[in-house]
Design a protein around this motif. Structure first.
Motif, mmCIF file in Angstrom:
data_model
loop_
_atom_site.group_PDB
_atom_site.id
_atom_site.type_symbol
_atom_site.label_atom_id
_atom_site.label_comp_id
_atom_site.label_asym_id
_atom_site.label_seq_id
_atom_site.Cartn_x
_atom_site.Cartn_y
_atom_site.Cartn_z
ATOM 1 N N PHE A 1 11.955 8.522 -21.122
ATOM 2 C CA PHE A 1 12.320 8.433 -19.706
ATOM 3 C C PHE A 1 11.171 8.842 -18.782
ATOM 4 N N TYR A 2 10.426 9.880 -19.179
ATOM 5 C CA TYR A 2 9.353 10.361 -18.307
ATOM 6 C C TYR A 2 8.257 9.305 -18.103
ATOM 7 N N VAL A 3 8.097 8.392 -19.038
ATOM 8 C CA VAL A 3 7.112 7.317 -18.872
ATOM 9 C C VAL A 3 7.523 6.415 -17.703
ATOM 10 N N HIS A 4 8.810 6.152 -17.600
ATOM 11 C CA HIS A 4 9.295 5.348 -16.471
ATOM 12 C C HIS A 4 9.025 6.053 -15.144
ATOM 13 N N ILE A 5 9.254 7.349 -15.098
ATOM 14 C CA ILE A 5 9.003 8.115 -13.867
ATOM 15 C C ILE A 5 7.519 8.094 -13.521
ATOM 16 N N LEU A 6 6.670 8.349 -14.519
ATOM 17 C CA LEU A 6 5.230 8.375 -14.278
ATOM 18 C C LEU A 6 4.658 7.003 -13.944
ATOM 19 N N LEU A 7 5.316 5.960 -14.361
ATOM 20 C CA LEU A 7 4.812 4.608 -14.156
ATOM 21 C C LEU A 7 5.345 3.962 -12.879
ATOM 22 N N TRP A 8 6.652 3.956 -12.700
ATOM 23 C CA TRP A 8 7.249 3.120 -11.655
ATOM 24 C C TRP A 8 7.253 3.763 -10.270
ATOM 25 N N ILE A 9 7.341 5.060 -10.179
ATOM 26 C CA ILE A 9 7.319 5.688 -8.845
ATOM 27 C C ILE A 9 5.962 5.476 -8.170
ATOM 28 N N PRO A 10 4.834 5.769 -8.831
ATOM 29 C CA PRO A 10 3.542 5.508 -8.175
ATOM 30 C C PRO A 10 3.296 4.023 -7.890
ATOM 31 N N ILE A 11 3.685 3.153 -8.823
ATOM 32 C CA ILE A 11 3.483 1.719 -8.589
ATOM 33 C C ILE A 11 4.278 1.251 -7.384
ATOM 34 N N THR A 12 5.522 1.701 -7.261
ATOM 35 C CA THR A 12 6.352 1.322 -6.115
ATOM 36 C C THR A 12 5.747 1.829 -4.812
ATOM 37 N N LEU A 13 5.312 3.075 -4.790
ATOM 38 C CA LEU A 13 4.716 3.640 -3.577
ATOM 39 C C LEU A 13 3.439 2.913 -3.170
ATOM 40 N N VAL A 14 2.567 2.663 -4.123
ATOM 41 C CA VAL A 14 1.298 1.989 -3.818
ATOM 42 C C VAL A 14 1.542 0.571 -3.318
ATOM 43 N N LEU A 15 2.392 -0.176 -4.002
ATOM 44 C CA LEU A 15 2.676 -1.547 -3.564
ATOM 45 C C LEU A 15 3.294 -1.583 -2.172
ATOM 46 N N THR A 16 4.204 -0.666 -1.897
ATOM 47 C CA THR A 16 4.866 -0.640 -0.583
ATOM 48 C C THR A 16 3.882 -0.288 0.526
ATOM 49 N N VAL A 17 3.075 0.732 0.311
ATOM 50 C CA VAL A 17 2.124 1.149 1.353
ATOM 51 C C VAL A 17 1.077 0.063 1.604
ATOM 52 N N LEU A 18 0.567 -0.550 0.547
ATOM 53 C CA LEU A 18 -0.444 -1.595 0.727
ATOM 54 C C LEU A 18 0.139 -2.836 1.403
ATOM 55 N N ALA A 19 1.353 -3.175 1.071
ATOM 56 C CA ALA A 19 1.970 -4.368 1.649
ATOM 57 C C ALA A 19 2.512 -4.127 3.048
ATOM 58 N N LEU A 20 2.691 -2.868 3.453
ATOM 59 C CA LEU A 20 3.267 -2.575 4.767
ATOM 60 C C LEU A 20 2.375 -3.078 5.896
ATOM 61 N N ARG A 21 1.096 -2.841 5.816
ATOM 62 C CA ARG A 21 0.176 -3.296 6.863
ATOM 63 C C ARG A 21 0.197 -4.817 6.987
ATOM 64 N N VAL A 22 0.139 -5.498 5.857
ATOM 65 C CA VAL A 22 0.129 -6.965 5.875
ATOM 66 C C VAL A 22 1.419 -7.501 6.483
ATOM 67 N N SER A 23 2.546 -6.952 6.060
ATOM 68 C CA SER A 23 3.819 -7.467 6.553
ATOM 69 C C SER A 23 4.047 -7.133 8.029
ATOM 70 N N LYS A 24 3.610 -5.972 8.488
ATOM 71 C CA LYS A 24 3.751 -5.640 9.906
ATOM 72 C C LYS A 24 2.899 -6.564 10.774
ATOM 73 N N GLY A 25 1.664 -6.797 10.361
ATOM 74 C CA GLY A 25 0.792 -7.693 11.113
ATOM 75 C C GLY A 25 1.311 -9.123 11.125
ATOM 76 N N LEU A 26 1.798 -9.584 9.991
ATOM 77 C CA LEU A 26 2.354 -10.932 9.904
ATOM 78 C C LEU A 26 3.574 -11.083 10.798
ATOM 79 N N LEU A 27 4.468 -10.105 10.773
ATOM 80 C CA LEU A 27 5.677 -10.200 11.595
ATOM 81 C C LEU A 27 5.353 -10.158 13.086
ATOM 82 N N LEU A 28 4.394 -9.328 13.495
ATOM 83 C CA LEU A 28 4.007 -9.297 14.910
ATOM 84 C C LEU A 28 3.402 -10.633 15.327
ATOM 85 N N ALA A 29 2.552 -11.217 14.489
ATOM 86 C CA ALA A 29 1.943 -12.505 14.818
ATOM 87 C C ALA A 29 3.000 -13.598 14.917
ATOM 88 N N LEU A 30 3.995 -13.565 14.046
ATOM 89 C CA LEU A 30 5.062 -14.562 14.111
ATOM 90 C C LEU A 30 5.935 -14.369 15.347
#
Length: 132
Positions: A89-118
Motif C-alpha cells: 500500500f505504501y508504494v501507492h501512497i509514495l507514487l500516486w500522491i506526488p504524481i497527482t500533485l505535480v500533474l495538477t500544478v503543471l497543468a493548472l497554468r496551461v488550463s487557466k491561460g487557455l480558459l481566459l483566452a477562450l
C-alpha cells in the motif's frame, strides 16, 4: 491550418491561438508574454496592449477539469499497477500522491491561460435572463 480569427474587440491584428496563452503566457489580444504575474497568477493587465485581465473570471473551471481528468488518469494507472504488480500500500501512497500533485500544478497554468483566452475570443459574459 485555419486562418487566425480577427480580434473580437475590433482590433486589426489576428488573435494568437488560445493554447499559446496557456503554454507561453501570451496575452489573448496581442500575443505578448504578459498574461501571468507569477506561475499561475494572472497579471492585472497587459502592459503591451492594455487588456484588463481582471475583467475575466475563469473561476474554478480549470480546477474542475484537472481534478476529473487527472484523477481519472491516475486512478486507471493505480488500478493497472495494483493488478499487474500487487505492490504494498505504501508504494501507492509514495507514487500516486506526488504524481497527482505535480500533474495538477503543471497543468493548472496551461488550463487557466487557455480558459481566459477562450473567454476573450468568444466574448463570454455572465448569464442573463434578458438583455439589459
Amino acid at each position: 491550418m485555419a486562418d487566425p480569427l480577427p480580434d473580437p474587440a475590433g482590433g486589426g491584428s489576428p488573435l494568437p491561438p488560445p493554447i499559446a496563452s496557456g503554454l507561453y503566457g501570451c496575452c489573448p489580444r496581442c500575443g505578448a508574454k504578459t498574461l501571468f504575474r507569477r506561475f499561475a497568477t494572472f497579471a492585472d493587465h497587459c502592459p503591451a496592449c492594455g487588456l484588463d485581465f481582471s475583467a475575466f473570471n475563469v473561476g474554478d473551471g480549470p480546477v474542475v477539469f484537472l481534478t476529473l481528468g487527472i484523477g481519472a488518469f491516475v486512478t486507471i494507472l493505480a488500478l493497472w499497477v495494483e493488478f499487474t504488480f500487487s505492490p504494498p500500500f505504501y508504494v501507492h501512497i509514495l507514487l500516486w500522491i506526488p504524481i497527482t500533485l505535480v500533474l495538477t500544478v503543471l497543468a493548472l497554468r496551461v488550463s487557466k491561460g487557455l480558459l481566459l483566452a477562450l473567454e476573450y475570443r468568444n466574448k463570454a459574459q455572465e448569464g442573463r435572463l434578458r438583455k439589459d
